[in-house]
Design an enzyme around this catalytic site. Structure first.
Site, PDB file in Angstrom:
ATOM      1  N   PRO A  17       0.837  -1.181   0.248  1.00 32.40           N
ATOM      2  CA  PRO A  17       0.004  -0.184  -0.374  1.00 32.40           C
ATOM      3  C   PRO A  17       1.120   1.358  -0.252  1.00 32.40           C
ATOM      4  O   PRO A  17       0.423   2.293  -0.292  1.00 32.40           O
ATOM      5  CB  PRO A  17      -0.962  -0.372   1.104  1.00 32.40           C
ATOM      6  CG  PRO A  17      -1.207  -1.721   1.945  1.00 32.40           C
ATOM      7  CD  PRO A  17       0.700  -2.406   0.597  1.00 32.40           C
ATOM      8  N   TYR A  18       1.914   1.255   0.691  1.00 31.22           N
ATOM      9  CA  TYR A  18       2.520   2.095   0.596  1.00 31.22           C
ATOM     10  C   TYR A  18       2.845   3.185  -0.555  1.00 31.22           C
ATOM     11  O   TYR A  18       3.377   3.991  -1.191  1.00 31.22           O
ATOM     12  CB  TYR A  18       4.122   2.419   1.231  1.00 31.22           C
ATOM     13  CG  TYR A  18       4.890   3.406   1.494  1.00 31.22           C
ATOM     14  CD1 TYR A  18       4.849   5.070   1.615  1.00 31.22           C
ATOM     15  CD2 TYR A  18       6.254   2.695   0.836  1.00 31.22           C
ATOM     16  CE1 TYR A  18       5.786   5.484   1.436  1.00 31.22           C
ATOM     17  CE2 TYR A  18       7.007   4.298   0.839  1.00 31.22           C
ATOM     18  CZ  TYR A  18       7.136   4.722   1.161  1.00 31.22           C
ATOM     19  OH  TYR A  18       8.035   6.196   1.267  1.00 31.22           O
TER      20      TYR A  18
END
Length: 423
Positions: free
Chosen positions: A225-226
């Site tokens: 997700p980063y």
């Protein structure tokens, strides 16, 4: 004021001689001769307080006229540094101030350190050099007010949560903090005519490429997700820039290490985030005895020694790339650059360098892989070298760690203390 004398009892009527008034039961008459000094003292205090307030107001920008931050000045570039209380953002602010830029830092201190702001304010106390605004970039109304009250020439957007492991546990937080907040910044820039953006991105947008080293045209397939949130933010920036005359620089940098060589700033993450933090912080915590040892996650990667390979870039080199990008930014142009050394180092190599830098035999525990990690990532920095005349200068891993270690030893509680310990 209404005359209330008719409501007083006859014995208190002003026509009655003072000498005929009854004495208090205590036998002590607090007559006018006692009251006058008290009243006079209160008046003197009130006058002093009023004078001090007027003096403070006269010294404030709003009293004497418009703030220097609220107007454009020939020869002065005013840069908004979001996340300027954080590790990389504070080092960038320091460099900008040294280079005579005007700097406004906006940070909500959820990851940053007020102590870093205080250091910068002490180093650059002159009016019109540095201001700090405590605000959350997720509040569009507040962000718009900040842009309305300040004459920004450029934005360096660092503010972000930035831990791969944490992003797998709290994905919505990452999409909100990185992607949504970048949209808020862009909307404010568009509304107030700020035309230059230097965006702090990451090599995590590439995911796990099939070929090394990574170039700027390597396909972006983030796996956590980063990286996904950063790529979404990049896409928004690129889409918006197509219909505007914005000058955009996107810097995808690799693993930041080190600290200010003069010992003024360093890295001080929240204690509760140590588990997700950079490997350098974990090494130093182990060397200081804060944690019993270092946990290396993953020894079965397809690399020479089984541990992950990364490209470690000194924070001073990283900041230099941002400043050069700002200088080279041009209207209607987009620049995308990898910022790294071009050389990969394994986690085991890093740990050995950390042991030598600290002089401490650090205990190492080898554990299973961390979710969302990738085996090998290092850069090809030839484009930024060619177009911006930038290249990494601090490439000695042990030297960068030694500089950072000195800061850690003298700041055992981060910016809250500066006590040196002999090790």
């Amino acid at each position: 004021m209404k005359d209330l004398s008719h409501m007083l009892p006859a014995s208190r009527n002003r026509s009655q001689p003072r000498a005929n008034r009854p004495l208090p039961l205590s036998g002590i008459d607090y007559s006018e001769s006692h009251r006058k000094p008290q009243v006079l003292g209160k008046l003197v205090i009130a006058v002093i307080i009023t004078a001090v307030c007027i003096l403070i107001l006269k010294q404030s920008p709003s009293f004497s006229g418009p703030s220097k931050f609220s107007r454009h000045e020939p020869g002065v570039t005013h840069v908004l540094v979001t996340g300027g209380a954080g590790y990389i953002g504070s080092h960038a602010a320091l460099r900008l101030l040294k280079d005579n830029y005007r700097v406004t830092i906006v940070d909500n201190l959820s990851r940053g350190n007020l102590g870093a702001i205080r250091i910068l304010q002490q180093l650059f106390p002159e009016p019109g050099r540095l201001q700090f605004i405590y605000a959350d970039l997720g509040d569009a109304v507040v962000v718009n007010k900040i842009f309305a009250k300040n004459a920004f020439d450029a934005v360096m957007h660092f503010a972000a949560v930035a831990y791969v492991g944490e992003s797998t546990l709290e994905p919505l937080r990452y999409y909100h903090n990185i992607t949504s907040n970048t949209l808020v910044i862009l909307e404010a820039m568009a509304a107030h005519g700020v035309k230059t953006l230097i965006y702090s991105s990451t090599c995590a947008t590439y995911g796990e490429p099939e070929k090394m080293p990574i170039t700027e045209v390597t396909p972006q397939h983030p796996i956590n997700p980063y990286g996904k949130a950063k790529k979404m933010a990049e896409d928004i920036i690129l889409d918006f820039s197509k219909g505007s005359d914005m000058a955009v620089m996107i810097l995808r940098y690799f693993n930041a290490i080190g600290s200010d060589p003069e010992g003024r700033l360093g890295e001080a993450p929240r204690p509760e985030l140590r588990e997700h933090g950079r490997i350098s912080g974990a090494c130093f915590d182990a060397a200081l005895g804060i944690i019993p040892g270092l946990k290396v996650k993953g020894t079965d990667y397809p690399t020479s020694d089984g541990t992950c390979i990364r490209d470690y870039i000194d924070v001073t080199d990283l900041v230099d790339a941002h400043v050069k990008s700002l200088d080279k930014a041009r209207p209607s142009k987009v620049g995308i650059y990898n910022v790294g050394t071009g050389k990969g180092r394994s986690v085991k190599e890093f740990v050995e360098a950390c042991k030598k830098a600290t002089g401490v035999s650090i205990r190492v525990d080898y554990l299973e892989r961390r979710p969302g990690d990738y085996a090998e990532v290092y850069s090809d920095p030839s484009k930024i070298n060619r177009e911006l005349n930038w290249s990494a200068r601090r490439t000695d891993l042990q030297e960068s760690l030694s500089i950072a270690w000195r800061w850690q030893k003298s700041h055992l509680n981060g910016y809250e203390s500066a006590s040196v310990v002999a090790l």
